[in-house]
Design a protein around this motif. Sequence first.
Motif, PDB file in Angstrom:
ATOM      1  N   ARG A 103     -28.390  62.188  66.489  1.00  0.00           N
ATOM      2  CA  ARG A 103     -29.298  61.691  65.457  1.00  0.00           C
ATOM      3  C   ARG A 103     -29.612  62.779  64.440  1.00  0.00           C
ATOM      4  N   ASP A 104     -29.741  62.369  63.190  1.00  0.00           N
ATOM      5  CA  ASP A 104     -30.150  63.320  62.153  1.00  0.00           C
ATOM      6  C   ASP A 104     -31.580  63.804  62.371  1.00  0.00           C
ATOM      7  N   ASP A 105     -32.416  62.944  62.953  1.00  0.00           N
ATOM      8  CA  ASP A 105     -33.826  63.296  63.179  1.00  0.00           C
ATOM      9  C   ASP A 105     -34.078  63.685  64.639  1.00  0.00           C
ATOM     10  N   ARG A 106     -33.067  64.228  65.291  1.00  0.00           N
ATOM     11  CA  ARG A 106     -33.175  64.551  66.728  1.00  0.00           C
ATOM     12  C   ARG A 106     -34.329  65.510  67.004  1.00  0.00           C
ATOM     13  N   LEU A 107     -34.908  65.338  68.180  1.00  0.00           N
ATOM     14  CA  LEU A 107     -36.022  66.180  68.604  1.00  0.00           C
ATOM     15  C   LEU A 107     -35.552  67.424  69.349  1.00  0.00           C
ATOM     16  N   TYR A 108     -34.299  67.474  69.703  1.00  0.00           N
ATOM     17  CA  TYR A 108     -33.693  68.625  70.379  1.00  0.00           C
ATOM     18  C   TYR A 108     -32.187  68.452  70.286  1.00  0.00           C
ATOM     19  N   GLU A 109     -31.461  69.450  70.703  1.00  0.00           N
ATOM     20  CA  GLU A 109     -29.994  69.371  70.708  1.00  0.00           C
ATOM     21  C   GLU A 109     -29.485  69.768  72.082  1.00  0.00           C
ATOM     22  N   ASP A 110     -28.713  68.888  72.681  1.00  0.00           N
ATOM     23  CA  ASP A 110     -28.140  69.146  73.997  1.00  0.00           C
ATOM     24  C   ASP A 110     -26.615  69.029  73.887  1.00  0.00           C
ATOM     25  N   PRO A 111     -25.930  70.148  73.666  1.00  0.00           N
ATOM     26  CA  PRO A 111     -24.481  70.085  73.466  1.00  0.00           C
ATOM     27  C   PRO A 111     -23.699  69.771  74.729  1.00  0.00           C
ATOM     28  N   TYR A 112     -24.348  69.748  75.877  1.00  0.00           N
ATOM     29  CA  TYR A 112     -23.659  69.511  77.144  1.00  0.00           C
ATOM     30  C   TYR A 112     -23.919  68.118  77.704  1.00  0.00           C
ATOM     31  N   ALA A 113     -24.788  67.357  77.063  1.00  0.00           N
ATOM     32  CA  ALA A 113     -25.193  66.070  77.609  1.00  0.00           C
ATOM     33  C   ALA A 113     -24.022  65.097  77.727  1.00  0.00           C
ATOM     34  N   ALA A 114     -23.146  65.052  76.733  1.00  0.00           N
ATOM     35  CA  ALA A 114     -22.051  64.082  76.752  1.00  0.00           C
ATOM     36  C   ALA A 114     -21.103  64.346  77.915  1.00  0.00           C
ATOM     37  N   ARG A 115     -20.793  65.611  78.157  1.00  0.00           N
ATOM     38  CA  ARG A 115     -19.878  65.895  79.267  1.00  0.00           C
ATOM     39  C   ARG A 115     -20.551  65.625  80.611  1.00  0.00           C
ATOM     40  N   LEU A 116     -21.871  65.811  80.691  1.00  0.00           N
ATOM     41  CA  LEU A 116     -22.585  65.509  81.931  1.00  0.00           C
ATOM     42  C   LEU A 116     -22.689  64.001  82.159  1.00  0.00           C
ATOM     43  N   ALA A 117     -22.825  63.245  81.090  1.00  0.00           N
ATOM     44  CA  ALA A 117     -22.926  61.790  81.213  1.00  0.00           C
ATOM     45  C   ALA A 117     -21.605  61.159  81.632  1.00  0.00           C
ATOM     46  N   GLY A 118     -20.493  61.748  81.196  1.00  0.00           N
ATOM     47  CA  GLY A 118     -19.189  61.190  81.521  1.00  0.00           C
ATOM     48  C   GLY A 118     -19.035  59.784  80.984  1.00  0.00           C
ATOM     49  N   ASP A 119     -18.250  58.970  81.679  1.00  0.00           N
ATOM     50  CA  ASP A 119     -18.064  57.576  81.278  1.00  0.00           C
ATOM     51  C   ASP A 119     -19.162  56.672  81.822  1.00  0.00           C
ATOM     52  N   THR A 120     -19.730  57.057  82.954  1.00  0.00           N
ATOM     53  CA  THR A 120     -20.713  56.198  83.617  1.00  0.00           C
ATOM     54  C   THR A 120     -22.031  56.164  82.864  1.00  0.00           C
ATOM     55  N   GLY A 121     -22.488  57.307  82.369  1.00  0.00           N
ATOM     56  CA  GLY A 121     -23.768  57.361  81.683  1.00  0.00           C
ATOM     57  C   GLY A 121     -23.881  56.379  80.531  1.00  0.00           C
ATOM     58  N   PRO A 122     -22.914  56.341  79.605  1.00  0.00           N
ATOM     59  CA  PRO A 122     -23.001  55.370  78.512  1.00  0.00           C
ATOM     60  C   PRO A 122     -22.991  53.917  78.990  1.00  0.00           C
ATOM     61  N   GLU A 123     -22.306  53.638  80.089  1.00  0.00           N
ATOM     62  CA  GLU A 123     -22.327  52.278  80.628  1.00  0.00           C
ATOM     63  C   GLU A 123     -23.725  51.904  81.115  1.00  0.00           C
ATOM     64  N   LEU A 124     -24.385  52.831  81.783  1.00  0.00           N
ATOM     65  CA  LEU A 124     -25.755  52.583  82.228  1.00  0.00           C
ATOM     66  C   LEU A 124     -26.687  52.422  81.028  1.00  0.00           C
TER      67      LEU A 124
END
Length: 285
Positions: A25-46
Amino acid sequence: MTNLLNPVERTALLTAALRAAETLRDDRLYEDPYAARLAGDTGPELLAEVRDATFPPDRPRSLPSTPDYNAIRTRFFDDFLTDAAQDPAMTQIVLAPSGMDSRAYRIDWPDHIRYFEVDRPAVLAFKGERLQGVTPRVDHRVVAVDLTADDWEQRLVDAGYDPSLPSTWLLEGLLYYIPEADTHRMLHRVAAVMAPGSRIAADLVNEAALTLPHMRGLLDVFEGWGCPWLFGSDEPEALFETYGFAVEAAQPGEPGADFGRWPDPVPPRHVKDVRRVFFVHGRRR
């Protein structure tokens, strides 16, 4: 490896997916550059299931906005932990459970901090595999033990934790999922290994959030995953006071817990039969 995670542990993948979405998000409250790799494929499905329940296309939203809530929660506890770490006498931070949290990797910590992550072996193994090659920005200690085990306190001490020194604890995304008796047991055990003046933070819901009819859409999602919400408290200050903590409880949308993102009114505490979430934060007496 996701099949090695139990239903409650899999919610950490949902949290990671929410943090990955926030980071874009452009208005993000923080930046987590590792979140996507931690979420994997399952996280977005949830996350897609939660979004479908929360933002129905055919009627107004009646459930709390999970993306906004999670963004505020993450930022609130980011600020809580980094503020605590500025105290030279505060040398120990404990995340219990740590889930897919990446604060040890994405935040610059003072040199005097020793940072402990406590969680089940399967969770920490999954996380270690996802973050292979990434270096923590802190003296990082992993404690692979179930928080229901009889010896987790000793395992924490064996990793370098000193109960006689001030510490800061974060119980994030935990108390919803454990029965009331286990919540009391957890707070009792945590308090027993915290020196006076230590700091604590946690999030929890009120009792009505577990029973209100309009909450069923979200509650049914978690129950369907095998991790129903089991505990809530209308008096979080009194709950923590029982175990020697002097705390405040902020609700998303209140001063200090808004960040310009909470979209809903915040009813006064005396109003009954409304859903609430609390960010509890304070000190060990």
